[in-house]
Structure formats: structure tokens, C-alpha cells
Design an enzyme around this catalytic site. Sequence first.
Site, PDB file in Angstrom:
ATOM      1  N   ASN A 181      27.481  29.125  34.344  1.00  0.00           N
ATOM      2  CA  ASN A 181      27.467  29.397  33.667  1.00  0.00           C
ATOM      3  C   ASN A 181      26.257  27.969  33.570  1.00  0.00           C
ATOM      4  O   ASN A 181      26.181  27.355  32.089  1.00  0.00           O
ATOM      5  CB  ASN A 181      27.272  29.423  32.111  1.00  0.00           C
ATOM      6  CG  ASN A 181      26.609  29.912  30.889  1.00  0.00           C
ATOM      7  OD1 ASN A 181      25.282  30.525  31.210  1.00  0.00           O
ATOM      8  ND2 ASN A 181      26.711  28.786  29.207  1.00  0.00           N
ATOM      9  N   HIS A 190      26.947  32.547  18.843  1.00  0.00           N
ATOM     10  CA  HIS A 190      26.876  33.431  18.568  1.00  0.00           C
ATOM     11  C   HIS A 190      27.353  34.726  17.720  1.00  0.00           C
ATOM     12  O   HIS A 190      27.349  35.900  18.922  1.00  0.00           O
ATOM     13  CB  HIS A 190      27.042  34.456  20.480  1.00  0.00           C
ATOM     14  CG  HIS A 190      26.552  32.388  21.321  1.00  0.00           C
ATOM     15  ND1 HIS A 190      24.807  32.233  20.945  1.00  0.00           N
ATOM     16  CD2 HIS A 190      26.820  31.568  22.202  1.00  0.00           C
ATOM     17  CE1 HIS A 190      24.794  31.031  22.384  1.00  0.00           C
ATOM     18  NE2 HIS A 190      26.136  31.160  22.478  1.00  0.00           N
ATOM     19  N   LYS A 196      30.613  22.557  27.316  1.00  0.00           N
ATOM     20  CA  LYS A 196      31.844  23.145  28.730  1.00  0.00           C
ATOM     21  C   LYS A 196      31.109  22.480  30.112  1.00  0.00           C
ATOM     22  O   LYS A 196      31.537  22.461  31.669  1.00  0.00           O
ATOM     23  CB  LYS A 196      30.734  24.744  28.799  1.00  0.00           C
ATOM     24  CG  LYS A 196      32.112  25.842  27.622  1.00  0.00           C
ATOM     25  CD  LYS A 196      31.455  27.071  27.641  1.00  0.00           C
ATOM     26  CE  LYS A 196      30.056  26.970  27.754  1.00  0.00           C
ATOM     27  NZ  LYS A 196      29.477  26.821  25.702  1.00  0.00           N
TER      28      LYS A 196
END
Length: 477
Positions: A155, A202, A132
Site C-alpha cells: 500500500n 475508515h 505505515k
Amino acid sequence: MGSRKVTSSAPVDWQGKHVTVAGLGVSGLPAAKALHARGANVTVVNDGDDARAREQAAELEALGITVRLGDGATLPEGTGLVVTAPGWKPDKPLFTAAREAGVEIWGDVELAWRLRGPDAAPWLAITGTNGKTTTTQMLASILKAAGLRTAAVGNIGVSVLDAVLGDEQYDVLAVELSSYQLHWAPSLRAHSAAVLNLAPDHLDWHGSMEAYAADKGRVYEGNRVACVYNVADKATEDLVREADVEEGCRAVGFTLGTPGPSQLGVVEGILVDRAFVENRQKNAQELAEVSDVRPSAPHNIANALAAAALARAFGVPASAVRDGLRNFTPDAHRIAHVADVAEVAYVDDSKATNTHAAQASLAAYESIVWIAGGLAKGATFDELVAKSAKRLRGVVLIGQDRALIREALARHAPEVPVVDLDRTDTGAMLAAVREATRLAVSGDTVLLAPACASMDMFANYNKRGDAFAEAVRELGS
């Protein structure tokens, strides 16, 4: 992929509205200040009560904002909205109480989206399990090469709220979004968006792979021009099919192979576009050479193609894609070449904190002495080892959960020499590099791609990578 006309969220009258901000830090602080400045009655709750939290609390209390430290579980009376830091898990008692009271819960990204002005810059959004940050930075570099006012935000260290509310004017924003942020951003509607890949990560936060994927897929909701997906990862294409988008929005794939119509891909060392060209059934546009992407590892070329697809969706010319990729320098600890010592290359990919990222890293080299281990975060390693076994000259294991990797190696690569360092102190990295050097021969790559988190031994993956680089420098001195 369903089509619909998406309407914008209704504006909020903040004056006197009771808002609870959950969590301090990089998102909570600007959220609390922004809401207070708009007349909201703000209470900040925070689990921690350390020196840093007290310092931030004092800053907010000086503005007249109420702060409750060490009590993040109780919903303040009269709360009409909760704005949460992205990392707070959905099952926290505070959120349970909010849902039972019919109170909406937003994240910082949702708040930023709702506070945008009428002439706000559109968002090009990027999510995925891995890649990302690199892709977002590549995209920003390409947009800048096109002469556009832009920034890489989200982020990625720069709060999207700060970008939206700051004085600087942007033409477009390159926005990195985590699954946490997307979970709490129901109204987000990007110009175009990409899901780079999907792999288990996650899951302790999301509860299941299905829930994790669904949160990633939110990035496609309401896209106006393009939903960019990974041809090699069917799960990303499935998310596009499930998304409700604006009428006329297209599915655009990226592939390391020859692209079909409505795809970007690679032909004889050239990155080409068959999506944003006239007569895409027959025509293709050259964008850049593979050598313009640094490093030219397969997963990084995929990142470049995804960034190029989003830029092209925004109307950026091919020349800007080439120039932006040439101008881009990746962050440290992302498949970074540290040094060559005695004809052995030493590469730091400490950012490979899960098996998916480590697999991409291992695929970039032919003969590897692999340094791995750390905190597994519930991961299993059989698939990673089975796919990478033929590339392994040897393996050096460090960290708390190294036994899980050792057992996978015994099952799928029993002939590969393994050094198991039974230590988790920071000095173990120097020993690991020395053992890897002993196993390596001319032409090999000693690769730090741990496939695990770092916190059992180091403060973060940066410190782990720094320790590796320092150990390599000691070899060459």
C-alpha cells in the site's frame, strides 16, 4: 497468542478458470494481466467509464481480456473467483452475489501471496492507523543497510503483485498493508508483522471499530518469528493475544520508555533491544541514537523502533539498524520542516489526515499555532483538542468541516485564539499561513496538521502540503 503449525495454501490451476477482476487501476491492471498470462478466462468490471478507464480497458482488450466499464455491480456468469481492488467495500452487490454463489473473493495481496514461487522472499508486514509508510520505508532502508535485496511494497505505490511476479530477486520484502488489503487476504502468512497503532478510521468501510481492528489483526495470523506490538496501545497487544501463529513465534513490544524483556525501547537517548539478545532478562543491545531518527518526534521514534524490531526478527545486525535509520529520508508532507521565518518554525504534516496522526504531530512541539480542518470523515475532535490544548498558542481553521474543530476548541480550549476562515478555495491556505504568522511569536511552530482529509479543497494531501510550503516561501520572500 495461540500456536499452531500453519500450512501453505494449495496451488490453483488457472487454466480456463473464470476469474472476475473488480476494478482497474494500480491493482486491477497487473492482476488481470497476471491471471490472463496463466491461462485464466478473465473479465474485468469497473464502476467508472472515464478516459483513464477506457485507456486501461483498451490495453487489456488488446490482450484478449474482456472489460465491462460502468458496470461493477453484476457478477459475470460462470465466475469461479473474484479478485478485487482493495478499496471496494464488502457490501457491494457484486460481492453479495459472489458470496451467495459460493465464490471466493480475494484481494490483490491474496493473489500475490498465492502466485509466489516456491523460493519466494519472506514478507515483513506492517499495518496500523498511522505511520505505515514511514515505518515500511525505514524497514527497507535498514534491510538494505544489512546488504539484503529488498523493496518497500504494498500500500505504498509499488504493487506487491508486481514485486512478486517481476524479474528482480529479493531476499525479503517490506510490505505495507492497509486494513482494506488485509480484509481480502485470508491466506497471508508473514515471517513477522507489526500493528503500529489502532484508532478509529475508515469505519464507513468496515462498519465498526471491532471489524476494523479485526482486519488489522489479520496481519499476525500465521507469523513465524515475531508479532510486534505497541506497548502504549493495548489494542495492538490484544490483537497479538488473539492471533494464531506458528509454534515458537514471540510477542515483541516497542515503547518510548525503558524496555522490559522482549521489548525494544529508549534509554537515555539510545534505541535499545531487549528482545533479540541472549539473556534478555539482563542484557540489552544498543541499536542507534534518537538523533539518528529524522525527525526525532516521538511518533517517528516509535516508527523506528517498530522497523528495528522487524529487522531484528529477520536477523539484521544492530549496526544495520543504525545505518539504515541514518540513511532514511522521510517522504514530503510528513512532519517536514519547511522553513524558519522570523524565529518561527513552519512544519508541513499535511499527511496527518485523521485525529490520531494529528495528535502525534501536535505532541512533537511545545508551542503551536495549529492550521487544521478539511473533511472530517465522521471523526470527532474532543479528545484531540483536550490532549493538545496546553500546547496551542492559536488555531487557524479552514475547510468544509472546520466547525467541528471550532466547537471542540470552545469546549476544551476556550482561551485559545481561533481564526475561522470561511472559505474552501485553494487560496485559503495563503490566508491561513498569514493568519498563523500573525498569531505566532518567536520560538513557536506553525504546524499544518489538519486532522482531516483534503478533498474538499485540494486533489490530495500532497497538493495541500505544497500550498502550505508555497505560502511559507511567500512569507520569506
